[in-house]
Design a protein around this motif. Sequence first.
Motif, PDB file in Angstrom:
ATOM      1  N   THR A 185     -12.026 103.069 -10.484  1.00  0.00           N
ATOM      2  CA  THR A 185     -11.453 101.663 -11.601  1.00  0.00           C
ATOM      3  C   THR A 185     -11.806 101.704 -12.522  1.00  0.00           C
ATOM      4  OG1 THR A 185     -13.208 100.694 -10.693  1.00  0.00           O
ATOM      5  CG2 THR A 185     -11.788 100.375  -9.423  1.00  0.00           C
ATOM      6  N   THR A 186     -13.035 102.886 -12.543  1.00  0.00           N
ATOM      7  CA  THR A 186     -13.129 102.569 -14.464  1.00  0.00           C
ATOM      8  C   THR A 186     -12.382 103.560 -14.948  1.00  0.00           C
ATOM      9  OG1 THR A 186     -15.130 104.034 -14.032  1.00  0.00           O
ATOM     10  CG2 THR A 186     -15.580 102.215 -14.838  1.00  0.00           C
ATOM     11  N   GLU A 190     -22.123 101.989 -13.776  1.00  0.00           N
ATOM     12  CA  GLU A 190     -20.619 102.700 -15.064  1.00  0.00           C
ATOM     13  C   GLU A 190     -21.162 103.691 -16.014  1.00  0.00           C
ATOM     14  OE1 GLU A 190     -17.799 100.142 -16.720  1.00  0.00           O
ATOM     15  OE2 GLU A 190     -17.011 101.643 -17.185  1.00  0.00           O
ATOM     16  N   GLN A 191     -22.074 103.026 -16.565  1.00  0.00           N
ATOM     17  CA  GLN A 191     -23.057 104.063 -17.919  1.00  0.00           C
ATOM     18  C   GLN A 191     -23.272 104.784 -16.762  1.00  0.00           C
ATOM     19  OE1 GLN A 191     -22.512 103.319 -20.461  1.00  0.00           O
ATOM     20  NE2 GLN A 191     -21.070 101.498 -19.588  1.00  0.00           N
ATOM     21  N   ILE A 226     -13.400 106.468 -14.535  1.00  0.00           N
ATOM     22  CA  ILE A 226     -13.840 107.915 -14.848  1.00  0.00           C
ATOM     23  C   ILE A 226     -13.750 109.016 -13.960  1.00  0.00           C
ATOM     24  CG2 ILE A 226     -16.776 108.598 -14.705  1.00  0.00           C
ATOM     25  CD1 ILE A 226     -17.334 105.985 -15.511  1.00  0.00           C
ATOM     26  N   ILE A 255     -16.143 103.096  -7.646  1.00  0.00           N
ATOM     27  CA  ILE A 255     -16.481 102.605  -9.642  1.00  0.00           C
ATOM     28  C   ILE A 255     -16.156 103.271 -10.563  1.00  0.00           C
ATOM     29  CG2 ILE A 255     -18.107 102.052 -10.891  1.00  0.00           C
ATOM     30  CD1 ILE A 255     -19.315 101.063  -8.914  1.00  0.00           C
ATOM     31  N   ALA A 256     -16.048 104.836 -10.145  1.00  0.00           N
ATOM     32  CA  ALA A 256     -15.535 106.080 -10.818  1.00  0.00           C
ATOM     33  C   ALA A 256     -13.838 105.810 -10.422  1.00  0.00           C
ATOM     34  CB  ALA A 256     -15.641 107.369 -10.363  1.00  0.00           C
ATOM     35  N   LYS A 259     -21.499 107.926 -15.820  1.00  0.00           N
ATOM     36  CA  LYS A 259     -20.615 108.121 -17.959  1.00  0.00           C
ATOM     37  C   LYS A 259     -21.919 109.013 -18.653  1.00  0.00           C
ATOM     38  CE  LYS A 259     -17.650 104.919 -19.729  1.00  0.00           C
ATOM     39  NZ  LYS A 259     -17.453 103.442 -19.487  1.00  0.00           N
ATOM     40  N   GLN A 272     -22.055  97.215 -11.268  1.00  0.00           N
ATOM     41  CA  GLN A 272     -20.666  98.510 -11.421  1.00  0.00           C
ATOM     42  C   GLN A 272     -21.185  98.460 -13.019  1.00  0.00           C
ATOM     43  OE1 GLN A 272     -16.832  96.713 -10.474  1.00  0.00           O
ATOM     44  NE2 GLN A 272     -17.606  96.199  -8.049  1.00  0.00           N
ATOM     45  N   ARG A 273     -21.728  97.355 -13.787  1.00  0.00           N
ATOM     46  CA  ARG A 273     -21.295  98.084 -15.187  1.00  0.00           C
ATOM     47  C   ARG A 273     -22.217  99.137 -15.206  1.00  0.00           C
ATOM     48  NH1 ARG A 273     -19.275  98.082 -19.103  1.00  0.00           N
ATOM     49  NH2 ARG A 273     -20.101  97.314 -20.444  1.00  0.00           N
ATOM     50  N   ALA A 323     -11.535  98.691 -20.580  1.00  0.00           N
ATOM     51  CA  ALA A 323     -11.705  97.985 -19.572  1.00  0.00           C
ATOM     52  C   ALA A 323     -10.483  97.626 -18.477  1.00  0.00           C
ATOM     53  CB  ALA A 323     -12.424  97.117 -19.811  1.00  0.00           C
TER      54      ALA A 323
END
Length: 289
Positions: free
Chosen positions: A80-81, A28-29, A83, A77-78, A32, A24-25, A5
């Motif tokens: 910053t993570t 993110e899930q 993904i 979000i994709a 994924k 956001q979490r 993270a």
Amino acid sequence: QAKQAGSNNFQFYSPEYSAETRLQRVIEQQLKSALRNSTFHLCYQPVLDVETGRIVSVEALLRCHETNIGPDRFIPIAETTGIINPIGRWLLAEAARQHKAWLDHGLPLIPIAVNVSVVEFRDRDFPNRFEDTVSEHGIETNALQLEVTETAVMDDVEHAIAMLSRLQALGVKILLDDFGTGHSSLAYLARLPLNKVKIDKSFVTPLDKDKTSRVVTNAMIALSRTLGLEVVAEGVETEGALEYIRTHGCTQAQGYYLGQPMSGADFEHWYWEKGQHLQNTGDLNCNVR
Ligand code: C2E
Ligand code: MG
Ligand code: MG
Ligand code: MG
């Protein structure tokens, strides 16, 4: 987990992290899970030549069934993570596959424009990956086009010039997306290897009501033409906006008035039902009747 993270990892352990962070979490899930289950898909929206009705290209737009939010919110979000990297690889391959399928089904060569994230664009290996994808799918390099945002390019102009030159040398058209929103300096714009600019929909959609939008749009059309670039207006929602750009020197348009983003199969139907008729008659307004 915490390491992955990165710099935000303290938020995992803070009892007070905000509702926004929790959301956001969740997203993110969902992203994924969409990657794991291959439930991302692409929609395609036509770009039309406003003089002839010819289909110039389509833009590929990402959709994710596992979340009810749109790419405007889930792409950041994709990014910053991280993904975005596997998503971007999937995207290019999927667009190449779709292009090949349309050709196999008898459609003419219609280039697919793919949006490139600022994160992918920072990666010096991107042009090589692009070239590999195109050759693996047995399509021409001009079958795909790349859309980069003004903000991504201005992030590091020297890097952008180098990357775009390499891509252009492969025969790919480069489009500057969301033009007018990213504070790019005119001096840089003239130096960038670009083929086309897309006037942002925030200026185009209100054209029939808003004088300021008309003034700014005129300036952007004039500038693009002076630089020898193609220019497309995005977000054309009304006959009035279409008429405005058509009579002010902008030769291409994209928007709900002309064609919605559609699945690959729906676009194929649209092409045989409407697209061919548009090309034959040049009557863009017939599309909505
Ligand atoms: P964008 O690249 O500027 O894409 C244009 C957006 O305008 C799309 O929203 C499209 O559906 C929408 N649009 C088209 N015609 C009209 C219209 O007449 N009126 C209005 N109000 N909107 C119209 P979408 O699909 O929600 O995508 C939003 C943004 O998310 C895109 O803006 C792009 O920045 C990003 N995005 C979408 N797909 C991808 C992708 O595959 N990769 C990356 N990196 N970003 C993507
Ligand atoms: Mg775009
Ligand atoms: Mg745009
Ligand atoms: Mg946008």
